[in-house]
Enzyme design. Sequence first.
Site, PDB file in Angstrom:
ATOM      1  N   GLU A   1     -18.244   5.775   0.320  1.00 24.08           N
ATOM      2  CA  GLU A   1     -17.421   4.837  -0.726  1.00 24.08           C
ATOM      3  C   GLU A   1     -18.260   4.960  -1.993  1.00 24.08           C
ATOM      4  OE1 GLU A   1     -18.096   3.894   2.369  1.00 24.08           O
ATOM      5  OE2 GLU A   1     -15.828   4.082   3.112  1.00 24.08           O
TER       6      GLU A   1
ATOM      7  N   ARG B   1      -1.841  -4.497   3.615  1.00 22.29           N
ATOM      8  CA  ARG B   1      -1.216  -3.630   4.645  1.00 22.29           C
ATOM      9  C   ARG B   1       0.159  -4.194   5.212  1.00 22.29           C
ATOM     10  NH1 ARG B   1      -1.962  -4.163  10.435  1.00 22.29           N
ATOM     11  NH2 ARG B   1      -1.670  -2.362  11.444  1.00 22.29           N
TER      12      ARG B   1
ATOM     13  N   ARG C   1       0.876  -1.331   0.048  1.00 19.88           N
ATOM     14  CA  ARG C   1       0.039  -0.045  -0.007  1.00 19.88           C
ATOM     15  C   ARG C   1       0.831   1.194   0.034  1.00 19.88           C
ATOM     16  NH1 ARG C   1      -1.660   1.500   6.086  1.00 19.88           N
ATOM     17  NH2 ARG C   1       0.142   0.214   7.326  1.00 19.88           N
TER      18      ARG C   1
ATOM     19  N   ASP D   1      -7.782  -5.499  13.161  1.00 22.46           N
ATOM     20  CA  ASP D   1      -9.143  -4.887  12.957  1.00 22.46           C
ATOM     21  C   ASP D   1     -10.226  -5.980  12.669  1.00 22.46           C
ATOM     22  OD1 ASP D   1      -8.336  -2.403  13.074  1.00 22.46           O
ATOM     23  OD2 ASP D   1      -8.615  -1.647  10.962  1.00 22.46           O
TER      24      ASP D   1
END
Lengths: 306, 270
Positions: free
Chosen positions: A56, A164, A8, A114
């Site tokens: 989004e 990530r 990323r 997360d």
Amino acid sequence: MSEKKAIRVAYGEALAELAATNDKIVVLDADLSQATMTNKFSAAYPDRFYDCGIAEANMVDMAAGMSTMGLIPFCSTFAVFAGRSYDQIRNGVCYPHFNVKFGFSHAGVTLGEDGGSHQAVEDIALMRVLPGMTVLVPCDANECRKAVFAAAQIDGPVFIRTARLPTTVFEDMPFEVGKGNVLRDGKDAVIFTCGVMVEQCLETVEILKNEGMDVALVNLHTIKPLDSALVRAYAAKCGKVFTVEEHSVIGGLGDAVAAELVGTGAFTFRKIGIQDRFGQSGKPADLLKEYGLTGAQIAEEIKNAK
Amino acid sequence: MDIQALEATCRQVRRDIVTMCAGAGSGHPGGSLSCTEALVALYFDVMKVDPKNPKDPNRDRFVLSKGHAAPALYGVLAERGFFSREEFARFRQIHSILQGHPDVKKCPGVDASTGSLGQGISIATGMALGAKHAGNPCHVYTVIGDGESQEGLVWEASMAAAHYHLDNLTVIFDHNGLQIDGSNDQVMSLGDIGAKFAAFGYDIIEVQDGNDMQQVLDALHAPACPGKPRLIWLHTLKGKGVSFMEGQVGWHGKAPNAEQCAQALKDLEG
């Protein structure tokens, strides 16, 4: 070989680099620029960066509208929101074949802590069924940079899946959309993989080599259009075919490869990936293990395949 | 164009709508007839467009967010000269440029593919933002339906239109009060639409009779409000001009049969 960098990060840097030579590039984000790393673009080109807020679906259709003014918008958010903005990607962008790019990050379980609500395990499946959509899954920072530049050259929608987790930056490899890279040649079995699983599969190949198995490793960074010729050639050559992906085994790379091989011969075939489950919270390394996606686990699976 | 000529064009477009739907045996006449004045005013008096150069980069843009009103758009585009009226016979047929909902890849003069409600206003907002970014002087118009405003995307787009000060965007709200399952109030109450859009940051012009050409023209020609997107709130009549369709919820998505078509064309003579 030991340098690590999140894919990323390369995405954000590549956008800033690309913008220097292409004044049509604009970037949209949905309040995640610190995470998608488009802040690297917005810092350099504040007047070419549009934050759309936490919306989004609107971001995608706004990008569709902007593309009709001759701009090349890159939409950036988490891959899990491919579902949330799917109707806009389908009807707003792909149906009219507008020139919009999607750099969707934090894909797969290696997103980590997360948890499952944020870990996209279905985005490749959603994207590859859309007519005219190009689907790219770069394996490292270098390949991501090349994917961003290549996407800008394509007249139509392109989806770039990024991760990530910092992963190994490999030696520079050629990158051509639709052309797979043979990373290791071999004759006993072939692994087709993409994205962050390339790093794991390189380990797998080494493990198996030490045990006397000569395994080919093919990086299919382009899921669509798939490199049909390469897939068929290596399947025919090796006889045993394994696909490895950080994605559901339903609808992803494995199914794309399987569809390509149907009716072309008799193969041993296994799809290694997320077995119809959602993700969960945890450290990336623990999650790879939980879902059977470490280099060693993949090697074990291949050894045991009949 | 003088007002009598514009009104005559509206009657012609309404006849086109009825014959197109009757010919196809399907389509959406009710909501096409309610927004006819708005579309005729835009294409014959307000927008800078060139039927001979439909992709002119500096043309004004139009997005039919309520894409099911395609027959009204097709009627207007054909009468304006973007394509032949002979195409009407192929409305909703295989390989036609006149798809059931507007298709930017197939139909000259169409600026966005619409039909999935809520998306058109969002795309139009992006066009207006993109035009400002690119220094394109064009103005972007979109027509949305009242039931369509039940889609959350309408409000996401509206927030963005105000945030980015898109005074090159005009949203026309076709408030005919009816949707598929009944009146707006029966299905999902809209509340005070003017107050809602105003709260989102639009400059509002309310038009008491959105099927009165002069009132529609006055609203469309009102000077822009610097820094704000505009909402033109048209109170309209669903099925306008066809006696048995006016105010009838059942004519949202139903085609007239041959006998009804003849009656409708009689209603629209003159």
